[in-house]
Design an enzyme around this catalytic site. Sequence first.
Site, PDB file in Angstrom:
ATOM      1  N   ASP A  82       0.820  -1.209   0.000  1.00 32.49           N
ATOM      2  CA  ASP A  82       0.000   0.000   0.000  1.00 32.49           C
ATOM      3  C   ASP A  82       0.857   1.263   0.000  1.00 32.49           C
ATOM      4  OD1 ASP A  82      -2.695  -0.744  -0.026  1.00 32.49           O
ATOM      5  OD2 ASP A  82      -2.724  -1.143   2.123  1.00 32.49           O
ATOM      6  N   GLU A 112      -5.601   3.727  -3.500  1.00 37.04           N
ATOM      7  CA  GLU A 112      -7.047   3.802  -3.304  1.00 37.04           C
ATOM      8  C   GLU A 112      -7.631   4.974  -4.072  1.00 37.04           C
ATOM      9  OE1 GLU A 112      -8.081   3.941   0.812  1.00 37.04           O
ATOM     10  OE2 GLU A 112      -6.964   2.135   1.341  1.00 37.04           O
ATOM     11  N   GLU A 179     -13.730  -3.698  -2.100  1.00 32.63           N
ATOM     12  CA  GLU A 179     -14.010  -3.940  -0.684  1.00 32.63           C
ATOM     13  C   GLU A 179     -15.406  -3.485  -0.322  1.00 32.63           C
ATOM     14  OE1 GLU A 179     -12.300  -3.010   3.832  1.00 32.63           O
ATOM     15  OE2 GLU A 179     -11.114  -2.424   2.083  1.00 32.63           O
TER      16      GLU A 179
END
Length: 266
Positions: A82, A112, A179
């Site tokens: 990440d 993201e 998600e």
Amino acid sequence: MTTLSTLNKFKKDGTKFTCLTCYDSMFARMMEKAEIDTILIGDSLGMVVQGHDSTLPVTVNDMAYHTANIARSNKHALILADLPFMSYVTLPEAVANSRTLMQAGAHVIKIEGGSELCELVTTLAQAGTPTCVHLGLTPQSVNVFGGYKIQGRGDEAANKLLADAKAVVDAGAALLVLECVPAALAKAVTEAVAVPVIGIGAGADTDGQVLVMHDMLGMAHGRVPRFIHDFLTDERNSAHSIEGAFVLYQQSVREGSFPTEQHQFS
């Protein structure tokens, strides 16, 4: 060793694959023995390792440290790392921070967001850095969402998420993570894009599944999300061990017995 080519073949053949978060050498070695396909060094370490209330305090240096731990200890899995909160706001800092994580041992950089990431995705792809774009419930945006909520419900939200998925793949994204989105939407996205899609709380029709390691070992605190299953105490874990839990998870995803309807949202 698992590569992006391996995952693309899995998608083509309909073979489900696994991903688990990992942060240290000992667990990385156990996952290697269990043949977990991919490992995510997630900024979830802020909560499960560092004791923060969210992922927001995690730094690039934190991520590089834990990525190096995994890269030294597991030669089987494809390693995703990440980029943490506010570390890719501008293109120059995103490139520099991606380089840091790749040099620490990552194979893929996870970020993201949606279509606003297209320029970054293309820039990194052209520089030889594959990206995994995380859509749906993105923990770094928890303050924008007003909490941890299901995303993509309703036609407008679903259409936007599907459009974002297509846009980042067209821009060069190598993988997607979905998600906490409705299972039907996750299936639609998975069928609409050519790259492998990894789900968490997104139903059984994504190409792969990911869980936070601590959660699947029964270490979740407070309210346990419905998409979690405790593989450590599962009676099918005949070894009654952590490594046995990893093996059971790998087998369950591959054969399609996890996740089930009880682990998904509508």
